[in-house]
Design a protein around this motif. Structure first.
Motif, PDB file in Angstrom:
ATOM      1  N   GLY A  29       0.791  -1.244   0.000  1.00 15.89           N
ATOM      2  CA  GLY A  29       0.000   0.000   0.000  1.00 15.89           C
ATOM      3  C   GLY A  29       0.817   1.286   0.000  1.00 15.89           C
ATOM      4  N   PRO A  30       1.903   1.384   0.799  1.00 12.83           N
ATOM      5  CA  PRO A  30       2.655   2.647   0.804  1.00 12.83           C
ATOM      6  C   PRO A  30       3.268   2.970  -0.561  1.00 12.83           C
ATOM      7  N   GLY A  31       3.348   1.978  -1.436  1.00 13.55           N
ATOM      8  CA  GLY A  31       3.815   2.226  -2.804  1.00 13.55           C
ATOM      9  C   GLY A  31       2.654   2.580  -3.723  1.00 13.55           C
ATOM     10  N   ALA A  90       1.463  16.046 -12.309  1.00 13.08           N
ATOM     11  CA  ALA A  90       1.828  14.679 -12.697  1.00 13.08           C
ATOM     12  C   ALA A  90       1.985  13.772 -11.482  1.00 13.08           C
ATOM     13  N   ASN A  91       2.640  14.279 -10.471  1.00 11.27           N
ATOM     14  CA  ASN A  91       2.880  13.527  -9.228  1.00 11.27           C
ATOM     15  C   ASN A  91       3.408  14.523  -8.205  1.00 11.27           C
ATOM     16  N   MET A  92       3.587  14.076  -6.982  1.00 12.57           N
ATOM     17  CA  MET A  92       4.051  15.000  -5.937  1.00 12.57           C
ATOM     18  C   MET A  92       5.421  15.573  -6.267  1.00 12.57           C
ATOM     19  N   THR A  93       6.322  14.725  -6.750  1.00  9.78           N
ATOM     20  CA  THR A  93       7.712  15.160  -6.951  1.00  9.78           C
ATOM     21  C   THR A  93       7.779  16.279  -7.993  1.00  9.78           C
ATOM     22  N   THR A  94       7.070  16.104  -9.091  1.00 10.63           N
ATOM     23  CA  THR A  94       7.080  17.109 -10.156  1.00 10.63           C
ATOM     24  C   THR A  94       6.479  18.429  -9.651  1.00 10.63           C
ATOM     25  N   ASP A 119      12.567  12.445   5.501  1.00 12.79           N
ATOM     26  CA  ASP A 119      11.714  12.637   4.324  1.00 12.79           C
ATOM     27  C   ASP A 119      12.084  11.763   3.124  1.00 12.79           C
ATOM     28  N   HIS A 120      11.086  11.521   2.314  1.00 12.41           N
ATOM     29  CA  HIS A 120      11.230  10.917   0.977  1.00 12.41           C
ATOM     30  C   HIS A 120      12.028  11.887   0.095  1.00 12.41           C
ATOM     31  N   GLU A 121      12.754  11.367  -0.865  1.00 18.97           N
ATOM     32  CA  GLU A 121      13.556  12.240  -1.746  1.00 18.97           C
ATOM     33  C   GLU A 121      12.680  13.261  -2.496  1.00 18.97           C
ATOM     34  N   TYR A 169       4.578  14.507   6.781  1.00 22.27           N
ATOM     35  CA  TYR A 169       3.551  14.305   7.818  1.00 22.27           C
ATOM     36  C   TYR A 169       3.723  12.902   8.389  1.00 22.27           C
ATOM     37  N   ALA A 170       4.051  11.961   7.501  1.00 23.77           N
ATOM     38  CA  ALA A 170       4.286  10.584   7.948  1.00 23.77           C
ATOM     39  C   ALA A 170       5.359   9.969   7.060  1.00 23.77           C
ATOM     40  N   SER A 171       6.198   9.149   7.664  1.00 22.78           N
ATOM     41  CA  SER A 171       7.293   8.520   6.919  1.00 22.78           C
ATOM     42  C   SER A 171       6.791   7.310   6.135  1.00 22.78           C
ATOM     43  N   ASN A 172       7.061   7.319   4.829  1.00 25.38           N
ATOM     44  CA  ASN A 172       6.644   6.183   3.996  1.00 25.38           C
ATOM     45  C   ASN A 172       7.518   4.965   4.245  1.00 25.38           C
ATOM     46  N   ALA A 173       8.647   5.166   4.955  1.00 23.07           N
ATOM     47  CA  ALA A 173       9.554   4.036   5.187  1.00 23.07           C
ATOM     48  C   ALA A 173       9.271   3.328   6.509  1.00 23.07           C
ATOM     49  N   VAL A 196       4.357  20.740   3.570  1.00 19.07           N
ATOM     50  CA  VAL A 196       4.106  19.451   4.226  1.00 19.07           C
ATOM     51  C   VAL A 196       3.871  18.377   3.168  1.00 19.07           C
ATOM     52  N   ASP A 197       4.643  17.307   3.253  1.00 15.44           N
ATOM     53  CA  ASP A 197       4.461  16.167   2.359  1.00 15.44           C
ATOM     54  C   ASP A 197       3.531  15.166   3.059  1.00 15.44           C
ATOM     55  N   ALA A 198       2.269  15.143   2.601  1.00 13.10           N
ATOM     56  CA  ALA A 198       1.291  14.234   3.219  1.00 13.10           C
ATOM     57  C   ALA A 198       1.016  13.027   2.318  1.00 13.10           C
ATOM     58  N   VAL A 199       1.968  12.722   1.439  1.00 12.21           N
ATOM     59  CA  VAL A 199       1.738  11.622   0.482  1.00 12.21           C
ATOM     60  C   VAL A 199       1.468  10.308   1.217  1.00 12.21           C
ATOM     61  N   HIS A 200       2.254  10.000   2.227  1.00 12.24           N
ATOM     62  CA  HIS A 200       2.023   8.745   2.949  1.00 12.24           C
ATOM     63  C   HIS A 200       0.865   8.878   3.944  1.00 12.24           C
ATOM     64  N   TYR A 201       0.783  10.015   4.566  1.00 10.08           N
ATOM     65  CA  TYR A 201      -0.215  10.257   5.614  1.00 10.08           C
ATOM     66  C   TYR A 201      -1.646  10.177   5.093  1.00 10.08           C
ATOM     67  N   CYS A 219      -0.293  15.562  -1.715  1.00 11.76           N
ATOM     68  CA  CYS A 219      -0.631  14.146  -1.650  1.00 11.76           C
ATOM     69  C   CYS A 219      -0.620  13.588  -3.072  1.00 11.76           C
ATOM     70  N   SER A 220      -0.705  12.289  -3.198  1.00 10.17           N
ATOM     71  CA  SER A 220      -0.719  11.628  -4.506  1.00 10.17           C
ATOM     72  C   SER A 220      -1.890  10.665  -4.504  1.00 10.17           C
ATOM     73  N   ALA A 221      -2.792  10.828  -5.492  1.00 12.01           N
ATOM     74  CA  ALA A 221      -4.050  10.062  -5.460  1.00 12.01           C
ATOM     75  C   ALA A 221      -3.831   8.552  -5.520  1.00 12.01           C
ATOM     76  N   TYR A 222      -2.721   8.129  -6.127  1.00 15.76           N
ATOM     77  CA  TYR A 222      -2.509   6.679  -6.244  1.00 15.76           C
ATOM     78  C   TYR A 222      -2.191   6.011  -4.906  1.00 15.76           C
ATOM     79  N   LYS A 223      -1.966   6.833  -3.876  1.00 12.59           N
ATOM     80  CA  LYS A 223      -1.712   6.260  -2.545  1.00 12.59           C
ATOM     81  C   LYS A 223      -3.014   6.022  -1.784  1.00 12.59           C
ATOM     82  N   PHE A 224      -4.143   6.474  -2.349  1.00 12.87           N
ATOM     83  CA  PHE A 224      -5.428   6.189  -1.676  1.00 12.87           C
ATOM     84  C   PHE A 224      -6.517   5.929  -2.714  1.00 12.87           C
TER      85      PHE A 224
HETATM   86  C1  LIG Z   1       6.126  10.202   1.663  1.00  9.45           C
HETATM   87  C2  LIG Z   1       6.246  10.317   0.177  1.00  9.45           C
HETATM   88  N1  LIG Z   1       6.550  11.500  -0.348  1.00  9.45           N
HETATM   89  C3  LIG Z   1       6.666  11.681  -1.674  1.00  9.45           C
HETATM   90  C4  LIG Z   1       6.484  10.635  -2.551  1.00  9.45           C
HETATM   91  C5  LIG Z   1       6.602  10.892  -4.017  1.00  9.45           C
HETATM   92  O1  LIG Z   1       5.332  10.901  -4.572  1.00  9.45           O
HETATM   93  P1  LIG Z   1       5.120  10.884  -6.154  1.00  9.45           P
HETATM   94  O2  LIG Z   1       5.373   9.487  -6.602  1.00  9.45           O
HETATM   95  O3  LIG Z   1       3.706  11.305  -6.341  1.00  9.45           O
HETATM   96  O4  LIG Z   1       6.085  11.841  -6.747  1.00  9.45           O
HETATM   97  C6  LIG Z   1       6.187   9.373  -2.042  1.00  9.45           C
HETATM   98  C7  LIG Z   1       6.051   8.215  -2.946  1.00  9.45           C
HETATM   99  O5  LIG Z   1       6.227   7.089  -2.565  1.00  9.45           O
HETATM  100  C8  LIG Z   1       6.047   9.209  -0.653  1.00  9.45           C
HETATM  101  O6  LIG Z   1       5.727   8.032  -0.117  1.00  9.45           O
END
Ligand SMILES: Cc1ncc(COP(=O)(O)O)c(C=O)c1O
Length: 427
Positions: A29-31, A90-94, A119-121, A169-173, A196-201, A219-224
């Motif tokens: 799920g976190p992926g 496109a995604n959070m990173t972009t 944090d995530h990269e 907000y939350a660690s994806n790792a 705030v990166d709430a992608v995992h949260y 946030c990124s919709a594919y995570k929910f």
């Molecule tokens: C906490 C966190 N931040 C950022 C990202 C990057 O998100 P995106 O793939 O939408 O760029 C991820 C993706 O796994 C993530 O888990």
């Protein structure tokens, strides 16, 4: 009576997949989450009935305009903000690279940006590149014993020249939830922008941008339950004063001013359907949670909150079960926040004698899909001293996962002989 997970399992067609005769347990799920039929239908419906570019004088284009307007309202309920504070990308990173580019124009040589080691990269690299422009980029340390941010270090490093604080907000790792409200307050006290990166949260707890007060949140919709798109909340009065890179015909006001090019329309249609799916779960299973939601009305906002609180309650029981069982397996070491610290249902560990890749490969052949490696939380994994050993094994628990799936996972991990045979025959 149907439970939350039995209802979910009926709605998500991919859960019927099998591998080597085993039903697939999607513990990845976190992926990214599996998606319900309603999301698939929304993408298909858009492509059949509304597929067009924006702002033309014909039906499909007008439908697209309306869909985008509606999707912004849907995400405004998800974040608790205004619809023109919702930015798609496109995604959070972009999106974060675009934001960093815009905020760079507000900074001068010698200004400081604070990122963190947890944090995530995706919330580090966009800010680290500002070093090339003479901006000082410092990292808030992680306490490697507790996998939590060192708040004293944050306080020491925060100064009047700090212009940006970027934190997750939350660690994806490892699942650690950070007190971002406090960090945002402290960042604002020195006049810094807060990111705030709430992608995992976002999959695990309700987000309330008004309450945490942040300037930007991702946030990124594919995570929910949604397709692969990114969404950003951008405080209107803050974004409207920036000058993001844009093309001449692009609108110069929020939210369009930072949305370059044509958006991923079908993805956005699916993302909005994902939020509606979450709200629908709130209507069906959020009764108890609604008591702790923001109000008792059946507004979409309130149903989203109730749903996410119901997810949390469900996931929490399974998380405690998983942690307890993993702790009893000889050779397994769990990395994550201490008991009682706010966390998500993401549990990571190492297994003495096996690389994370070997364990994930072995489990994958048994239909147990778990991640291995650093999950782009590269700095954290490095600080935990696990980079050269292949990182971590990560199990994510989603509302569609069951206790039976976790028991299968535990049984497979307990079967060291089978794991050893698998590894030796592969070599
Ligand atoms: C906490 C966190 N931040 C950022 C990202 C990057 O998100 P995106 O793939 O939408 O760029 C991820 C993706 O796994 C993530 O888990």
């Amino acid at each position: 009576m149907q439970t939350l997970s039995t209802h979910m399992r009926k709605e998500l067609p991919s859960l019927a997949n099998t591998v080597n005769g085993y039903p697939v347990a999607f513990l990845d799920g976190p992926g990214g989450y599996q998606v319900p039929q309603t999301v698939i239908d929304a993408v298909e419906d858009y492509l059949i009935n509304a597929n067009a570019n924006v702002e033309a004088a014909f039906k499909t284009s007008r439908k697209t305009d309306q869909m985008l307007k509606d999707a912004r309202c849907t995400f405004a309920d998800f974040f608790n903000c205004l619809s023109n504070e919702v930015v798609f990308g496109a995604n959070m990173t972009t999106l974060n690279f675009a934001l960093a580019q815009a905020l760079m124009r507000e900074m001068t040589v010698g200004d400081k940006v604070l990122i963190t080691e947890i944090d995530h990269e995706g919330n580090r690299a966009p800010w680290e590149q500002l070093r090339d422009r003479g901006i000082i980029v410092e990292e808030v340390a992680v306490d490697t014993e507790t996998c939590t941010l060192d708040m004293d270090d944050f306080e020491r490093k925060l100064s009047p020249v700090t212009k940006v604080v970027a934190v997750n907000y939350a660690s994806n790792a490892v699942g650690t939830i950070t007190d971002v409200k406090k960090i945002v307050e402290m960042a604002h006290s020195v006049g810094a922008f807060s990111i705030v990166d709430a992608v995992h949260y976002a999959a695990h707890r309700p987000i309330n941008v008004r309450e945490i007060g942040t300037d930007f949140l991702f946030c990124s919709a594919y995570k929910f339950f949604g397709p692969h798109i990114g969404v950003m909340y951008a405080k209107k009065e803050v974004l409207s004063k920036l000058s993001p890179m844009r093309v001449r015909p692009q609108k110069s006001y929020p939210p369009d001013m930072i949305e370059t090019g044509t958006l991923h329309h079908e993805g956005i249609a699916g993302a909005a359907a994902a939020v509606d799916f979450v709200a629908d779960i709130g209507a069906k299973f959020g009764k108890e949670s609604k008591k702790s939601a923001e109000s008792n009305d059946d507004t979409r906002r309130n149903l989203i909150v109730a749903s996410l609180l119901a997810f949390y309650e469900y996931e929490e029981g399974l998380t405690q079960y998983l942690i307890r069982e993993l702790s009893n397996i000889d050779g397994i070491k769990i990395y994550g926040p201490p008991a009682g610290h706010p966390r998500t249902s993401t549990v990571s560990f190492t297994y003495n004698g096996f690389t994370p890749y070997e364990v994930a490969d072995y489990l994958g052949k048994r239909g147990l899909f778990v991640w291995h490696g650093d999950f782009f939380a590269t700095r954290l994994v490095e600080r935990l001293g696990l980079r050269d050993q292949g990182g971590l094994i990560r199990v994510g628990i989603a509302p569609y996962n069951t206790r039976e799936e976790l028991t299968r996972l535990i049984d497979s991990l307990n079967d060291k002989a089978a794991l050893r045979t698998f590894v030796s025959t592969k070599g």
